[in-house]
Enzyme design. Structure first.
Site, PDB file in Angstrom:
ATOM      1  N   GLU A  91     -10.914 -11.239  -5.533  1.00 17.77           N
ATOM      2  CA  GLU A  91     -10.476 -10.150  -5.328  1.00 17.77           C
ATOM      3  C   GLU A  91      -9.952 -11.843  -4.613  1.00 17.77           C
ATOM      4  OE1 GLU A  91      -9.363  -6.596  -3.762  1.00 17.77           O
ATOM      5  OE2 GLU A  91     -10.886  -6.983  -2.848  1.00 17.77           O
TER       6      GLU A  91
ATOM      7  N   HIS B  88       0.574  -1.291   0.452  1.00 18.97           N
ATOM      8  CA  HIS B  88      -0.369  -0.074   0.271  1.00 18.97           C
ATOM      9  C   HIS B  88       0.686   1.304  -0.262  1.00 18.97           C
ATOM     10  CE1 HIS B  88      -3.414  -3.258   0.453  1.00 18.97           C
ATOM     11  NE2 HIS B  88      -3.534  -2.243   0.238  1.00 18.97           N
TER      12      HIS B  88
ATOM     13  N   ASP C  38      -4.863  -8.281  -5.077  1.00 20.83           N
ATOM     14  CA  ASP C  38      -4.893  -9.892  -4.234  1.00 20.83           C
ATOM     15  C   ASP C  38      -5.332 -10.693  -4.742  1.00 20.83           C
ATOM     16  OD1 ASP C  38      -5.189  -8.754  -1.304  1.00 20.83           O
ATOM     17  OD2 ASP C  38      -6.802  -7.264  -1.662  1.00 20.83           O
TER      18      ASP C  38
ATOM     19  N   CYS D 222      -9.639  -3.428 -11.422  1.00 18.32           N
ATOM     20  CA  CYS D 222      -8.514  -2.203 -10.843  1.00 18.32           C
ATOM     21  C   CYS D 222      -7.791  -2.407  -9.728  1.00 18.32           C
ATOM     22  CB  CYS D 222     -10.239  -0.836 -10.205  1.00 18.32           C
ATOM     23  SG  CYS D 222     -10.715  -2.989  -8.530  1.00 18.32           S
TER      24      CYS D 222
HETATM   25  C1  PEP Z   1      -7.042  -5.289  -5.377  1.00 19.79           C
HETATM   26  O1  PEP Z   1      -6.818  -5.995  -4.566  1.00 19.79           O
HETATM   27  O2  PEP Z   1      -6.166  -4.952  -6.423  1.00 19.79           O
HETATM   28  C2  PEP Z   1      -7.609  -3.658  -5.373  1.00 19.79           C
HETATM   29  C3  PEP Z   1      -7.718  -2.780  -5.759  1.00 19.79           C
HETATM   30  O3  PEP Z   1      -7.297  -3.512  -3.932  1.00 19.79           O
HETATM   31  P1  PEP Z   1      -6.242  -3.327  -2.849  1.00 19.79           P
HETATM   32  O4  PEP Z   1      -4.600  -2.487  -4.039  1.00 19.79           O
HETATM   33  O5  PEP Z   1      -7.339  -1.877  -2.114  1.00 19.79           O
HETATM   34  O6  PEP Z   1      -6.412  -4.348  -2.046  1.00 19.79           O
HETATM   35 MG    MG Z   2      -8.022  -5.590  -2.923  1.00 18.50          MG
END
Ligand code: PEP
Ligand code: MG
Length: 599
Positions: free
Chosen positions: A452, A207, A476, A523
């Protein structure tokens, strides 16, 4: 510490986490605690003890002034940081608190300073304003600086070392070198204008890396032992596009990279010129491009970069790094501000419900605190277990729907029952809000499911029968499908988005969505990986959501695609025998079609 002779010119290879190039002086964020001596001072020595403290403060202020002077030509952000620290250092609140501890408690200055900092920090905690909470970190820095001077270690560590190494100008810009950074640390540093970030730990989809990209700060992560090689004040080059860090480059190398930086910035500005061109393939199929947003302030950037809406608002950053959880009202303000901004551009906003857990933990989430502290209980699972978190958030989101086109999506869904429970709650809350007089909220906010977890792709038909849309979170999905933790730099190569198994899961999801006539978007970071775009389009994806800065380049790619060709590439990848073979097929195809964009 400065770079040992043998490291001069050394190239360190890490993971490219946020594109861009920077040349600047390293500032090592060393959070190791100093040993604070505790002893009592005799009454007849109190005056001398107080003078010792005054001198340490004066010395600390002089050190900061020295840096500020030499940094005059550098970025405003770095100067702002110093300004804030200088003000705090001379604040009577701190000085008087230490003086009182020494005079009345008869304790030594180091001990008194420790007590005073602790007291002020807990007073800041009780004030419900972000400004004061953020000052807690500044207070740590200031306390640390004075303490080092009291201990006679004032010349070691921290920003003022930068000044001693440089004649001013661009060289004095700060590049933060740390073992690891939380997403909140990253946001704060970006806010303060640091030029780049390099860390020992982390991966491309951790993150902190996502945050660096969102805030447009070049970053290289996963360097493993960079904090042992680089010292505060070293001149370093960071190439966030290639994942390289050069320690003490030769003047020629430094100049070369400064020119590359200029060129990169020019290219970025040029790409922005395509913001009003339609995002359609050569055979006229629309590829919708949306923005991912971690902080409210980024909403405008989505529109500025030509995004057609927000596909992912990671609401957890509203909660992280805060002393207290934001209540319904505070969340309503945050969500409605974004929704209004997007609505003004006739664009939709997709709000994701809280995805806490994993590497996103509340600041003071005690590890042994029942449900809140169970690290495995992430995202929708945590929300369904803790209505105190979920209900105010959903109410705030529903209220924000009065201001524009709002969609809600649920992270980490693994079973239809989770979607049903969330849906039921949303319906109850919608009725409750209407009864309270909020009659302007949307009658039915579309509710989507994030795919995910591999199991959700496998039951996509069941989920599609009740979800309003799908959103594939590849970050994920890849880590769970390939059993390779996204924040572990040791397994970066294993997290290959082209792995045929991953592509199969995406195909299952897209096909189920098509059968149920619901839209599907991708996404995760894969959506902005240029060589993956044709593969995703070939699998049937028609909507991609990404960091806003990536939108112009992805649009360039979309405009050069044909569906037939994408389908051929996707088929070849799907039937490749290994992840590497699949990746090579995709990259080779991309290189041939887009020789100018391929790196
Ligand atoms: C993902 O897991 O691809 C996603 C967009 O969510 P995050 O990166 O916030 O876990
Ligand atoms: Mg995610």
């Amino acid at each position: 510490m400065s770079a040992p002779a043998q490291t001069a010119g050394q190239v360190l290879l890490g993971i490219p986490a946020a594109a861009g190039i920077a040349v600047g002086r390293a500032m090592l964020l060393d959070r190791r605690a100093l040993h604070v001596p505790h002893y009592h001072v005799e009454v007849d020595e109190l005056t001398a003890e107080l003078s010792r403290f005054e001198e340490a403060v004066q010395e600390s202020v002089a050190q900061l002034d020295g840096v500020a002077e030499r940094m005059e030509e550098a970025t405003g952000g770095a100067l702002q940081l110093l300004e804030a620290h200088r003000l705090l250092m001379t604040d009577p609140m701190l000085i008087e608190a230490v003086r009182t501890e020494v005079s009345s408690g008869h304790v030594n200055s180091e001990w008194a300073l420790q007590l005073a900092v602790r007291q002020i920090k807990s007073a800041f905690d009780r004030i419900e304003e972000d400004y004061f909470r953020e000052r807690r970190d500044d207070l740590d820095f200031v306390g640390d600086r004075i303490l080092r001077n009291l201990l006679g270690q004032g010349e070691h560590g921290d920003a003022e070392r930068l000044a001693g190494r440089s004649g001013g100008g661009a060289d004095t810009d700060v590049i933060v070198v740390a073992h690891d950074l939380s997403p909140v640390d990253t946001a704060r540093l970006a806010d303060r204008g640091v030029l780049a970030i390099v860390t020992d730990a982390g991966g491309r989809t951790s993150h902190a890396a996502i945050m660096a990209r969102a805030l447009e700060v070049p970053a290289v992560v996963g360097l493993e032992a960079v904090t042992e090689v680089i010292g505060t004040g070293d001149l370093i080059v960071v190439d966030g596009t290639e994942g390289e860090v050069i320690v003490e480059p030769s003047p020629r190398q430094a100049e070369l990279y400064r020119r590359r930086r200029e060129r990169w910035l020019r290219q970025e500005a040029d790409l922005l010129k395509n913001r009003d061109l339609p995002s359609t393939t050569m055979d006229d199929v629309a590829i919708k491009l949306l923005g991912n947003v971690d902080l409210g302030e980024e909403a405008r950037a989505v529109i500025e970069h030509g995004g057609q809406g927000i596909g992912l608002y990671r609401t957890e950053y509203l909660f992280l790094g805060q002393g207290e959880l934001p209540d319904e009202e505070r969340q309503y303000e945050a969500y409605s501000a974004i929704v209004k901004e997007l609505h003004a551009a006739s664009c939709p906003t997709t709000l994701r419900t809280l995805d806490l857990g994993g590497d996103k933990l509340l600041d003071r989430m005690p590890e042994d605190d029942g449900v809140m502290g169970v690290r495995g209980l992430r995202a929708i699972r945590l929300c369904l277990e803790v209505p105190e978190l979920f209900v105010p958030q959903l109410r705030a989101m529903l209220r924000a729907s009065a201001h524009g086109d709002v969609r809600i999506k649920l992270p980490m869904v693994t079973d239809l029952s989770e979607l049903r429970r969330a849906r039921r709650l949303i319906e109850e809350l919608t009725a409750e809000l209407r009864a309270e007089g909020h009659t302007d909220i949307a009658a039915r906010v579309p509710l989507g499911v994030m795919i995910e977890v591999p199991a959700s792709a496998l039951i996509a038909d069941a989920l599609a029968s009740e979800a309003d849309f799908f959103s594939v979170g590849t970050n994920d999905l890849i880590q769970f499908a390939l059993a390779a933790d996204r924040s572990n730099e040791q397994v970066t190569d294993l997290r290959n988005p082209f792995h045929p198994g991953v592509l199969q899961l995406i195909r299952l999801t897209v096909d189920a969505a098509a059968r149920a006539h619901i839209p599907v978007q991708v996404c995760g970071e894969m959506a902005s990986k240029l060589s993956a775009v044709p593969v995703l389009v070939g699998l049937g994806v028609r909507c991609l959501s990404m960091t806003s800065t990536a939108i112009p380049r992805v649009k360039d790619v979309s405009r050069g695609l044909s569906i037939d060709w994408c389908e051929q590439v996707a088929e070849a990848c799907l039937s490749a025998p290994t992840a590497t073979a699949s990746q090579e097929i995709a990259q080779e195809a991309f290189r041939r079609r887009f020789p100018d964009l391929a790196r």
